[in-house]
Every structure is written in structure tokens, then in C-alpha cells.
Design a protein around this motif. Structure first.
Motif, PDB file in Angstrom:
ATOM      1  N   THR A 219       0.845  -1.199   0.000  1.00  0.00           N
ATOM      2  CA  THR A 219       0.000   0.000   0.000  1.00  0.00           C
ATOM      3  C   THR A 219       0.878   1.246   0.000  1.00  0.00           C
ATOM      4  O   THR A 219       0.627   2.206  -0.749  1.00  0.00           O
ATOM      5  N   ALA A 220       1.919   1.230   0.824  1.00  0.00           N
ATOM      6  CA  ALA A 220       2.864   2.349   0.833  1.00  0.00           C
ATOM      7  C   ALA A 220       3.544   2.483  -0.523  1.00  0.00           C
ATOM      8  O   ALA A 220       3.740   3.602  -1.023  1.00  0.00           O
TER       9      ALA A 220
ATOM     10  N   PHE B  49       7.908  -4.814  -6.783  1.00  0.00           N
ATOM     11  CA  PHE B  49       7.177  -3.546  -6.766  1.00  0.00           C
ATOM     12  C   PHE B  49       7.543  -2.683  -5.563  1.00  0.00           C
ATOM     13  O   PHE B  49       7.811  -1.491  -5.704  1.00  0.00           O
ATOM     14  N   ILE B  50       7.587  -3.290  -4.397  1.00  0.00           N
ATOM     15  CA  ILE B  50       7.850  -2.507  -3.194  1.00  0.00           C
ATOM     16  C   ILE B  50       9.286  -1.992  -3.181  1.00  0.00           C
ATOM     17  O   ILE B  50       9.534  -0.810  -2.949  1.00  0.00           O
ATOM     18  N   GLY B  51      10.232  -2.883  -3.442  1.00  0.00           N
ATOM     19  CA  GLY B  51      11.626  -2.457  -3.467  1.00  0.00           C
ATOM     20  C   GLY B  51      11.884  -1.406  -4.525  1.00  0.00           C
ATOM     21  O   GLY B  51      12.629  -0.441  -4.303  1.00  0.00           O
ATOM     22  N   THR B  52      11.266  -1.556  -5.685  1.00  0.00           N
ATOM     23  CA  THR B  52      11.472  -0.592  -6.768  1.00  0.00           C
ATOM     24  C   THR B  52      10.771   0.726  -6.474  1.00  0.00           C
ATOM     25  O   THR B  52      11.212   1.788  -6.927  1.00  0.00           O
ATOM     26  N   SER B  53       9.675   0.679  -5.693  1.00  0.00           N
ATOM     27  CA  SER B  53       8.976   1.926  -5.351  1.00  0.00           C
ATOM     28  C   SER B  53       9.874   2.874  -4.579  1.00  0.00           C
ATOM     29  O   SER B  53       9.661   4.096  -4.605  1.00  0.00           O
ATOM     30  N   ALA B  54      10.899   2.350  -3.911  1.00  0.00           N
ATOM     31  CA  ALA B  54      11.810   3.195  -3.143  1.00  0.00           C
ATOM     32  C   ALA B  54      12.581   4.152  -4.031  1.00  0.00           C
ATOM     33  O   ALA B  54      12.991   5.238  -3.594  1.00  0.00           O
TER      34      ALA B  54
ATOM     35  N   ARG C  96       4.229  -1.194 -14.781  1.00  0.00           N
ATOM     36  CA  ARG C  96       4.064   0.226 -15.096  1.00  0.00           C
ATOM     37  C   ARG C  96       5.207   1.043 -14.507  1.00  0.00           C
ATOM     38  O   ARG C  96       5.713   1.972 -15.142  1.00  0.00           O
ATOM     39  N   LEU C  97       5.611   0.707 -13.301  1.00  0.00           N
ATOM     40  CA  LEU C  97       6.699   1.440 -12.652  1.00  0.00           C
ATOM     41  C   LEU C  97       8.010   1.248 -13.414  1.00  0.00           C
ATOM     42  O   LEU C  97       8.756   2.210 -13.642  1.00  0.00           O
TER      43      LEU C  97
END
Length: 336
Positions: free
Chosen positions: A168-169, A252-257, A285-286
């Protein structure tokens, strides 16, 4: 070792990024042209070898101190029912990592990577970011520095995370960095049903509305809608760049950083490889937004750095062929 004494120091580090060694890249490219194969026949393996050569600053690089680091943090937003698992699982999984029983333990070992686990104030979840910033300025700075300190003397860095509700973050970070709504970035994460996805979308949209006037820089985006473990990954990415250490990003989460970093400094991705494209829909998409082409696509969605650790095998294979193959002259083969 890179350390961010204050916000200005972090912003300065992000704005003054070292670049790859062009002479080493040129030498590695020339070596590829002399190896006993048709030019380009090893495809992306050739590109990876040249990429690592540029960051190591040598024609024939080797991975001798490959390191995987898993950062763990708890999220206050978990109380909104956005995860299929309770927040207590974060602590339990950290114990599993430490005992050697998780997927990342097996995958890091098989890829010849040492593994470090860095829990970040697990007894103090971040604040619910629909009500205010997830972290204070000091808390975010501490998380960034925890990530920077974990780089050590690595010559290849695999970054992973553990934190219930952190998908979610991650969705909030992507929307805050690159635009869109919760629906554009939210996915099932650890496996929530349609109602759970709807709650995640509502949560992300509420966070974006709450912080809309403040989402104007990497640091503020990280502290307002991120998490400690995600901020730590961001700190590790920036510190690795200043140490000229190539990084393999995970899911996804690691790349969102890296999303808030790339919003301010697009060149931050230049020392990074995308280990894989996960099954989480926002990840593709990211990666497209970051212009990163994943090495693998195996429908993984575990996190922990698992996909990045698996991709480290590809990096080692690329360097093995680059260093170990004979040249045309050495092999006495015509055509070089």
C-alpha cells in the motif's frame, strides 16, 4: 561511507551523482568484440558485463563481495485492513530470516551472496499516513542512514524488504512520484480479495489528498507516504551510487523506493538493474516509467529481495562469459 547528516545532505547527495567509468566501459565493449562469438550473440549478457565494468571501473570485473540486505519495518496503515496478514508477521518473518528459513536465505546462498537483515523499530510502526506523515523528519533520516550504512564494502548489492502493508505504501509512493490514483497503482499484494483491494485504493487516495500540498521532493514523499524499510532501500541506493556499487532492484515494493528519487534525479537509475518484473500489476508500469528492463519475469511476488537474488545468477553468468571466454587470437579462431 555515505551518511546523511541532515535533509540538505541527502538532497545534495541525490543531486550530485557519480557516473560510470567510460574508459572501463569502452575497454569492456572492445573485449566483447574480441571474444569467440558473433557480435551481440550473447544478447543482454554482453550489456550486463559492460554495465558492471563501468561501475567497477575495470575491464574484467568480478563479483567477490555480493551482498543481499533485507530491511524490515512495520506500517500503521496496516490497521486499515489493507493486508491479508497481521502486522505481527513482520517480526515473525525477521526471526525466520535470521534462522535461515526463508526463500531469500536459500536464494542468496545459491547466488553466492552474504545476507544481512536490518529490522527498523518494529515495535514502533509508522503512523497511519491517511492521518498525517508516516514518519517524522528525524525518523525518515534515520531510516535513510540505516540503508546507507548497510552498503558496506559490497561490490554488488541486492535490496529486499519485509513489512506487512508495504505494498500500500509502495502504491502511494508511485502515485505521489509519477501521478495517478490509487486504482492506477494498487494490486493484491500478499493476496487480498476484491474488498481488500478496494480498501487499499481508498487508503492511497486518502493519503494523496491528505499530503497533496507537500509531495514536492523525494525526502517529503518518502517520509509522508513511505515506510522505514522503503526509506532504507532509498538510502542504500543513493549510498551505493556514491560508492559506485551496482544495485539489483527487486519487486514492486523495493522498486517503489527509487520512484521519489527518480522523480527528482532521473539519472539515479543508471547504476541499477531491474532483477525481475513481479506479478504485482503496478510493477510493470513502474519499470516502464523508470525505463528499466527486467532481467526475469517469473510471476514472482514474494518480496524479500528474492527476484533480485535470482537475477544475481544472471549477472554472474554475464561476468563469467566476459572474463572466461577466449578471444579469437587466444583461441586461434579466424574472424576476430
Amino acid at each position: 561511507m555515505t551518511r546523511f547528516s541532515d535533509i540538505a545532505a541527502f538532497e545534495a547527495a541525490l543531486s550530485a551523482l557519480p557516473v560510470a567509468d567510460t574508459a572501463a566501459r569502452s575497454a569492456a565493449t572492445a573485449r566483447q568484440s574480441r571474444l569467440t562469438k558473433p557480435p551481440g550473440s550473447l544478447g543482454r549478457l554482453e550489456d550486463i558485463a559492460v554495465f558492471i565494468a563501468g561501475w567497477h571501473g575495470v575491464e574484467r570485473p568480478r563479483i567477490e563481495r555480493g551482498r543481499a540486505v533485507v530491511f524490515a519495518g512495520n506500517h500503521g496503515v496496516a490497521a486499515r485492513g489493507v493486508s491479508a496478514f497481521p502486522a505481527a508477521v513482520t517480526v515473525q518473518m525477521v526471526a525466520n530470516f535470521t534462522a535461515g528459513g526463508a526463500a531469500i536465505n536459500a536464494l542468496a546462498d545459491s547466488a553466492g551472496l552474504t545476507l544481512a537483515v536490518v529490522p527498523l523499530d518494529l515495535d514502533r510502526p509508522t503512523a497511519d499516513f491517511t492521518r498525517g506523515p508516516a514518519m517524522s523528519e528525524d525518523e525518515c533520516l534515520a531510516a535513510l542512514n540505516a540503508g546507507a550504512a548497510a552498503v558496506g564494502d559490497a561490490d554488488l548489492l541486492v535490496l529486499g524488504e519485509m513489512g506487512i502493508a508495504n505494498s500500500t505504501a509502495a502504491a502511494a509512493l508511485c502515485a505521489a512520484s509519477f501521478g495517478g490514483t490509487g486504482a492506477d497503482w494498487v494490486g493484491p499484494g500478499t493476496g487480498v480479495d476484491a474488498n481488500g483491494v478496494a480498501r487499499k485504493v481508498e487508503t492511497v487516495d486518502a493519503a494523496l489528498a491528505r499530503h497533496a500540498k507537500h509531495l514536492r521532493g523525494a525526502f517529503e514523499i518518502l517520509r509522508r507516504v513511505g515506510g522505514r524499510e522503503i526509506a532504507a532501500i532509498a538510502g542504500a541506493i543513493v549510498a551505493a551510487r556514491h560508492a559506485e556499487v551496482p544495485v539489483i532492484l527487486d519487486g514492486f515494493i523495493g522498486t517503489s523506493a527509487i520512484a521519489p528519487l527518480a522523480r527528482d534525479a532521473p539519472a539515479i537509475t543508471e547504476h541499477c538493474l531491474a532483477g525481475h518484473c513481479s506479478a504485482e500489476p503496478g510493477h510493470r508500469r513502474l519499470l516502464e516509467r523508470l525505463r528499466l528492463r527486467p532481467l526475469l519475469a517469473l510471476d514472482m511476488r514474494l518480496g524479500e529481495g528474492s527476484g533480485a537474488a535470482l537475477a544475481a545468477h544472471i549477472v554472474r553468468a554475464a561476468l563469467a562469459t566476459h572474463d572466461g571466454m577466449a578471444t579469437f587470437a587466444e583461441a586461434g579462431v579466424s574472424g576476430g
